[in-house]
Design a protein around this motif. Structure first.
Motif, PDB file in Angstrom:
ATOM      1  N   GLU A  22      75.191 -49.008 -10.255  1.00 40.66           N
ATOM      2  CA  GLU A  22      76.390 -48.016 -10.076  1.00 40.66           C
ATOM      3  C   GLU A  22      77.600 -48.409 -10.778  1.00 40.66           C
ATOM      4  O   GLU A  22      78.232 -47.577 -11.552  1.00 40.66           O
ATOM      5  CB  GLU A  22      76.559 -47.747  -8.747  1.00 40.66           C
ATOM      6  N   PRO A  23      78.124 -49.640 -10.720  1.00 44.71           N
ATOM      7  CA  PRO A  23      79.519 -50.023 -11.290  1.00 44.71           C
ATOM      8  C   PRO A  23      79.610 -49.908 -12.886  1.00 44.71           C
ATOM      9  O   PRO A  23      80.390 -50.191 -13.643  1.00 44.71           O
ATOM     10  CB  PRO A  23      79.579 -51.399 -10.974  1.00 44.71           C
ATOM     11  N   LEU A  24      78.227 -49.905 -13.688  1.00 47.08           N
ATOM     12  CA  LEU A  24      77.961 -49.879 -14.864  1.00 47.08           C
ATOM     13  C   LEU A  24      77.851 -48.533 -15.418  1.00 47.08           C
ATOM     14  O   LEU A  24      78.197 -48.170 -16.532  1.00 47.08           O
ATOM     15  CB  LEU A  24      77.212 -50.993 -15.422  1.00 47.08           C
ATOM     16  N   THR A  25      76.806 -47.786 -14.772  1.00 47.13           N
ATOM     17  CA  THR A  25      76.237 -46.563 -15.409  1.00 47.13           C
ATOM     18  C   THR A  25      77.232 -45.521 -15.553  1.00 47.13           C
ATOM     19  O   THR A  25      77.246 -45.133 -16.852  1.00 47.13           O
ATOM     20  CB  THR A  25      75.003 -46.173 -14.487  1.00 47.13           C
ATOM     21  N   LEU A  26      77.835 -45.174 -14.733  1.00 48.48           N
ATOM     22  CA  LEU A  26      78.906 -43.916 -14.950  1.00 48.48           C
ATOM     23  C   LEU A  26      79.941 -44.388 -16.049  1.00 48.48           C
ATOM     24  O   LEU A  26      80.235 -43.573 -16.984  1.00 48.48           O
ATOM     25  CB  LEU A  26      79.122 -43.261 -13.710  1.00 48.48           C
ATOM     26  N   PRO A  27      80.610 -45.446 -15.957  1.00 48.13           N
ATOM     27  CA  PRO A  27      81.478 -45.674 -16.727  1.00 48.13           C
ATOM     28  C   PRO A  27      80.992 -46.206 -18.228  1.00 48.13           C
ATOM     29  O   PRO A  27      81.621 -45.925 -19.112  1.00 48.13           O
ATOM     30  CB  PRO A  27      82.100 -47.267 -16.153  1.00 48.13           C
ATOM     31  N   GLU A  65      80.797 -42.694 -19.753  1.00 48.01           N
ATOM     32  CA  GLU A  65      82.056 -42.236 -20.029  1.00 48.01           C
ATOM     33  C   GLU A  65      82.526 -42.687 -21.328  1.00 48.01           C
ATOM     34  O   GLU A  65      83.091 -42.135 -22.242  1.00 48.01           O
ATOM     35  CB  GLU A  65      83.224 -42.619 -18.828  1.00 48.01           C
ATOM     36  N   ASN A  66      82.112 -44.034 -21.452  1.00 50.68           N
ATOM     37  CA  ASN A  66      82.649 -45.022 -22.748  1.00 50.68           C
ATOM     38  C   ASN A  66      81.727 -44.285 -23.952  1.00 50.68           C
ATOM     39  O   ASN A  66      82.232 -44.106 -24.889  1.00 50.68           O
ATOM     40  CB  ASN A  66      82.347 -46.474 -22.342  1.00 50.68           C
ATOM     41  N   LEU A  67      80.513 -44.014 -23.630  1.00 44.45           N
ATOM     42  CA  LEU A  67      79.521 -43.308 -24.668  1.00 44.45           C
ATOM     43  C   LEU A  67      80.315 -42.022 -24.960  1.00 44.45           C
ATOM     44  O   LEU A  67      80.447 -41.705 -26.328  1.00 44.45           O
ATOM     45  CB  LEU A  67      78.331 -43.116 -24.117  1.00 44.45           C
ATOM     46  N   LEU A 103      71.599 -43.551 -24.822  1.00 45.15           N
ATOM     47  CA  LEU A 103      71.129 -43.452 -23.418  1.00 45.15           C
ATOM     48  C   LEU A 103      69.550 -43.731 -23.307  1.00 45.15           C
ATOM     49  O   LEU A 103      69.302 -44.293 -22.397  1.00 45.15           O
ATOM     50  CB  LEU A 103      70.988 -41.753 -22.734  1.00 45.15           C
ATOM     51  N   LYS A 104      69.116 -43.604 -24.547  1.00 43.57           N
ATOM     52  CA  LYS A 104      67.382 -43.833 -24.355  1.00 43.57           C
ATOM     53  C   LYS A 104      67.300 -45.424 -24.531  1.00 43.57           C
ATOM     54  O   LYS A 104      66.303 -45.962 -23.887  1.00 43.57           O
ATOM     55  CB  LYS A 104      66.596 -43.160 -25.448  1.00 43.57           C
ATOM     56  N   SER A 105      68.066 -46.110 -25.468  1.00 45.33           N
ATOM     57  CA  SER A 105      67.884 -47.429 -25.763  1.00 45.33           C
ATOM     58  C   SER A 105      68.792 -48.560 -25.373  1.00 45.33           C
ATOM     59  O   SER A 105      68.544 -49.669 -25.165  1.00 45.33           O
ATOM     60  CB  SER A 105      68.036 -47.573 -27.167  1.00 45.33           C
ATOM     61  N   ALA A 106      70.120 -48.157 -25.094  1.00 50.93           N
ATOM     62  CA  ALA A 106      71.226 -48.912 -24.605  1.00 50.93           C
ATOM     63  C   ALA A 106      71.863 -48.594 -23.439  1.00 50.93           C
ATOM     64  O   ALA A 106      73.227 -48.847 -23.310  1.00 50.93           O
ATOM     65  CB  ALA A 106      72.114 -49.073 -25.949  1.00 50.93           C
ATOM     66  N   ALA A 107      71.197 -47.863 -22.472  1.00 49.55           N
ATOM     67  CA  ALA A 107      71.929 -47.417 -21.288  1.00 49.55           C
ATOM     68  C   ALA A 107      71.486 -48.435 -20.180  1.00 49.55           C
ATOM     69  O   ALA A 107      70.843 -49.448 -20.156  1.00 49.55           O
ATOM     70  CB  ALA A 107      71.571 -46.152 -21.148  1.00 49.55           C
ATOM     71  N   TRP A 108      72.038 -47.997 -18.979  1.00 51.19           N
ATOM     72  CA  TRP A 108      71.966 -48.832 -17.655  1.00 51.19           C
ATOM     73  C   TRP A 108      71.010 -48.332 -16.865  1.00 51.19           C
ATOM     74  O   TRP A 108      71.380 -48.104 -15.662  1.00 51.19           O
ATOM     75  CB  TRP A 108      73.498 -48.611 -17.224  1.00 51.19           C
ATOM     76  N   PHE A 109      69.989 -47.871 -17.196  1.00 49.95           N
ATOM     77  CA  PHE A 109      68.926 -47.335 -16.374  1.00 49.95           C
ATOM     78  C   PHE A 109      67.598 -48.437 -16.478  1.00 49.95           C
ATOM     79  O   PHE A 109      67.443 -48.902 -17.495  1.00 49.95           O
ATOM     80  CB  PHE A 109      68.666 -46.014 -16.841  1.00 49.95           C
ATOM     81  N   TRP A 110      67.064 -48.477 -15.261  1.00 51.24           N
ATOM     82  CA  TRP A 110      65.556 -49.057 -15.447  1.00 51.24           C
ATOM     83  C   TRP A 110      64.761 -47.912 -14.855  1.00 51.24           C
ATOM     84  O   TRP A 110      64.940 -47.215 -13.920  1.00 51.24           O
ATOM     85  CB  TRP A 110      65.522 -50.100 -14.125  1.00 51.24           C
ATOM     86  N   LYS A 111      63.555 -47.736 -15.819  1.00 53.41           N
ATOM     87  CA  LYS A 111      62.583 -46.794 -15.613  1.00 53.41           C
ATOM     88  C   LYS A 111      61.125 -47.323 -15.196  1.00 53.41           C
ATOM     89  O   LYS A 111      60.687 -48.159 -16.052  1.00 53.41           O
ATOM     90  CB  LYS A 111      62.717 -45.873 -16.796  1.00 53.41           C
TER      91      LYS A 111
END
Length: 163
Positions: free
Chosen positions: A52-57, A60-62, A114-122
């Motif tokens: 959470e502390p990284l994903t939305l910020p 926003e940066n993207l 979002l697909k390659s450099a984002a802050w998600f684990w799938k």
């Protein structure tokens, strides 16, 4: 208009896009990508977790980078987290611009990041793999190649492009 969100519940992407395009009366075009959970090969569920502390910020940066790089009037970037079933939307990215190329390129730029450099684990659960156990999904080589296109040398539609 700028709409950057994380959602834990299902959403209606085309309702978002309709409101978005109505908010930009002078737009020349909007380009939209909606990603959905695939149901082939026995996929029963997809789960996305995030920090959470990284994903939305980070999102926003993207968005800031997309606005700086392309001549945009607006941008939607909505991403689901949590448990999803086949057919449910995962992500909606829509860019509005006076000229189509900026909208196309900004949408592609955001999705590649979002697909390659984002802050998600799938991870996904398939009935046909490992007795229905969950397995982690990593970005593919193609995803990394798509992201590499956006180095400064590979930019096609820069801000103030005449296209």
């Amino acid at each position: 208009m700028r709409d950057i969100r994380l959602l834990a519940e299902p959403f209606a992407p085309y309702a978002l896009v309709d409101d978005f395009t109505q908010a930009h009366p002078g737009l020349g075009g909007a380009c939209t990508f909606v990603g959905k959970v695939r149901g082939e090969e026995g996929v029963e569920a997809l789960e996305l977790t995030h920090y959470e502390p990284l994903t939305l910020p980070g999102m926003e940066n993207l968005a800031d980078r997309a606005f700086a790089r392309f001549d945009l009037m607006g941008l939607i970037m909505v991403h689901r987290v949590g448990l999803m079933r086949p057919g449910e939307p995962i992500v909606c990215v829509s860019a509005a611009a006076r000229h189509r190329r900026a909208a196309f390129e900004a949408t592609d730029f955001c999705m590649d990041h979002l697909k390659s450099a984002a802050w998600f684990w799938k991870r996904e659960k398939r009935a046909t793999v490992n007795g229905g156990e969950w397995r982690w999904i990593e970005p593919r080589d193609e995803d990394h190649a798509d992201l590499a296109r956006w180095s400064d040398e590979g930019t096609v539609a820069r801000k103030n492009s005449p296209v």
